[in-house]
Design an enzyme around this catalytic site. Sequence first.
Site, short mmCIF file in Angstrom:
data_model
loop_
_atom_site.label_atom_id
_atom_site.label_comp_id
_atom_site.label_asym_id
_atom_site.label_seq_id
_atom_site.Cartn_x
_atom_site.Cartn_y
_atom_site.Cartn_z
N SER A 95 0.83 -1.20 0.00
CA SER A 95 0.00 0.00 0.00
C SER A 95 0.87 1.26 0.00
O SER A 95 0.70 2.15 -0.83
CB SER A 95 -0.91 -0.05 1.24
OG SER A 95 -1.55 1.15 1.43
N TYR A 135 12.46 -0.27 -4.15
CA TYR A 135 11.35 -1.11 -3.68
C TYR A 135 10.03 -0.58 -4.24
O TYR A 135 9.22 -1.33 -4.78
CB TYR A 135 11.32 -1.13 -2.16
CG TYR A 135 10.17 -1.91 -1.55
CD1 TYR A 135 10.19 -3.31 -1.53
CD2 TYR A 135 9.07 -1.27 -0.98
CE1 TYR A 135 9.15 -4.04 -0.96
CE2 TYR A 135 8.02 -1.99 -0.41
CZ TYR A 135 8.06 -3.37 -0.40
OH TYR A 135 7.02 -4.08 0.16
N1 LIG Z 1 5.40 -6.76 6.20
C1 LIG Z 1 4.91 -5.60 5.72
O1 LIG Z 1 4.72 -4.61 6.46
C2 LIG Z 1 4.55 -5.49 4.26
C3 LIG Z 1 3.87 -4.34 3.84
C4 LIG Z 1 3.53 -4.21 2.50
C5 LIG Z 1 3.84 -5.21 1.62
N2 LIG Z 1 4.49 -6.31 2.04
C6 LIG Z 1 4.80 -7.35 1.06
O2 LIG Z 1 4.29 -8.59 1.53
C7 LIG Z 1 5.05 -9.67 0.97
C8 LIG Z 1 5.43 -10.64 2.08
O3 LIG Z 1 6.35 -9.98 2.94
P1 LIG Z 1 6.47 -10.36 4.49
O4 LIG Z 1 6.19 -9.14 5.24
O5 LIG Z 1 5.71 -11.60 4.74
O6 LIG Z 1 8.07 -10.58 4.56
P2 LIG Z 1 8.96 -11.76 5.13
O7 LIG Z 1 8.40 -12.31 6.40
O8 LIG Z 1 10.34 -11.21 5.13
O9 LIG Z 1 8.83 -12.88 4.01
C9 LIG Z 1 9.40 -12.68 2.74
C10 LIG Z 1 9.33 -13.98 1.97
O10 LIG Z 1 9.90 -13.76 0.68
C11 LIG Z 1 10.76 -14.86 0.38
N3 LIG Z 1 11.87 -14.45 -0.46
C12 LIG Z 1 12.73 -13.42 -0.23
N4 LIG Z 1 13.69 -13.41 -1.17
C13 LIG Z 1 13.41 -14.46 -2.00
C14 LIG Z 1 14.04 -14.97 -3.17
N5 LIG Z 1 15.17 -14.45 -3.66
N6 LIG Z 1 13.50 -16.05 -3.78
C15 LIG Z 1 12.38 -16.62 -3.28
N7 LIG Z 1 11.74 -16.19 -2.19
C16 LIG Z 1 12.26 -15.11 -1.56
C17 LIG Z 1 11.28 -15.31 1.73
O11 LIG Z 1 11.63 -16.68 1.67
P3 LIG Z 1 13.12 -17.27 1.77
O12 LIG Z 1 13.88 -16.41 2.71
O13 LIG Z 1 12.91 -18.69 2.18
O14 LIG Z 1 13.61 -17.18 0.36
C18 LIG Z 1 10.07 -15.12 2.64
O15 LIG Z 1 9.26 -16.28 2.64
C19 LIG Z 1 6.23 -9.02 0.25
O16 LIG Z 1 5.97 -8.97 -1.13
C20 LIG Z 1 6.27 -7.61 0.81
O17 LIG Z 1 6.83 -6.70 -0.10
C21 LIG Z 1 4.86 -6.48 3.35
#
Ligand SMILES: NC(=O)c1ccc[n+]([C@@H]2O[C@H](COP(=O)([O-])OP(=O)(O)OC[C@H]3O[C@@H](n4cnc5c(N)ncnc54)[C@H](OP(=O)(O)O)[C@@H]3O)[C@@H](O)[C@H]2O)c1
Length: 237
Positions: free
Chosen positions: A137, A150
């Site tokens: 968002s 990003y």
């Molecule tokens: N948390 C927030 O506040 C927030 C807000 C807005 C949007 N988002 C979005 O939500 C999504 C999930 O994020 P999250 O917050 O759940 O983060 P997270 O807990 O850090 O999880 C990120 C995931 O992405 C995978 N990943 C990272 N690099 C990778 C690679 N090179 N190849 C394959 N997998 C990869 C990681 O798996 P491995 O380490 O096993 O590869 C992990 O499972 C993301 O797209 C993020 O941009 C998050």
Amino acid sequence: MKRFRGQTVVVTGASSGIGRAVALALQEEEASLILIGRDENRLSEVAAACRPDTSVVSCKLDLARSFEELPPSLRDRGVDILVHCAGRLVIDEMISARLDDFDLQMGVNVRGPWMLSRLLLPQLIEARGQIVFVNSSIAQHSARAGHGAYAASKVALRAIADSLREEVNALGVRVTSVYPGRTATSMQENLHAQEGRDYRPERLLQPEDLASIILHVLTLPETAEVRDVSVRPFMKT
Ligand SMILES: NC(=O)c1ccc[n+]([C@@H]2O[C@H](COP(=O)([O-])OP(=O)(O)OC[C@H]3O[C@@H](n4cnc5c(N)ncnc54)[C@H](OP(=O)(O)O)[C@@H]3O)[C@@H](O)[C@H]2O)c1
């Protein structure tokens, strides 16, 4: 009646955060799962947390690397749903940012989802399936200092989702972008540390909130398509 019985769902980023929560919510509803991530131990932990009768396949795939064909565990699986949760955030201002980190974010956040969607499209079209892109968002609305790469990657991801929807709706495939605000995951905890802010996860969105919304969107009648869902924490920090 379990809502995903008989459906095979690919979840990227399944080893952590939102992807993990989505995978665990789906297995409660009897989906067959294909979990994608790089960290095999954490993928195994998620698989072990599933009900014993769940069909779970873990697939190690680095989305930042160039790949042009599906790993064997994703071929001919009859995939019904693809949920893109994997993402990377590296904060740095342009003057000091590394090109490798720019490429990394473009790889995980844009090129990887584009390629995986493309390679799974024949299966998704066959199934008249669904694709969900977890976007951001904040990145859509304000590219803050240090967040340029990003935010650019997430704006690009939005364009890919919107364009793909125009291409595949007529073939029976629905496409949704989900735009979370700050969510209590390791990505957010790291961001708080870099910003020097107190991390109070109880005041943020929970990964399970996003999982619940995504499952709801995926189970709407076929007459409806939710194109965009924006979700922000209710409590203001
Ligand atoms: N948390 C927030 O506040 C927030 C807000 C807005 C949007 N988002 C979005 O939500 C999504 C999930 O994020 P999250 O917050 O759940 O983060 P997270 O807990 O850090 O999880 C990120 C995931 O992405 C995978 N990943 C990272 N690099 C990778 C690679 N090179 N190849 C394959 N997998 C990869 C990681 O798996 P491995 O380490 O096993 O590869 C992990 O499972 C993301 O797209 C993020 O941009 C998050």
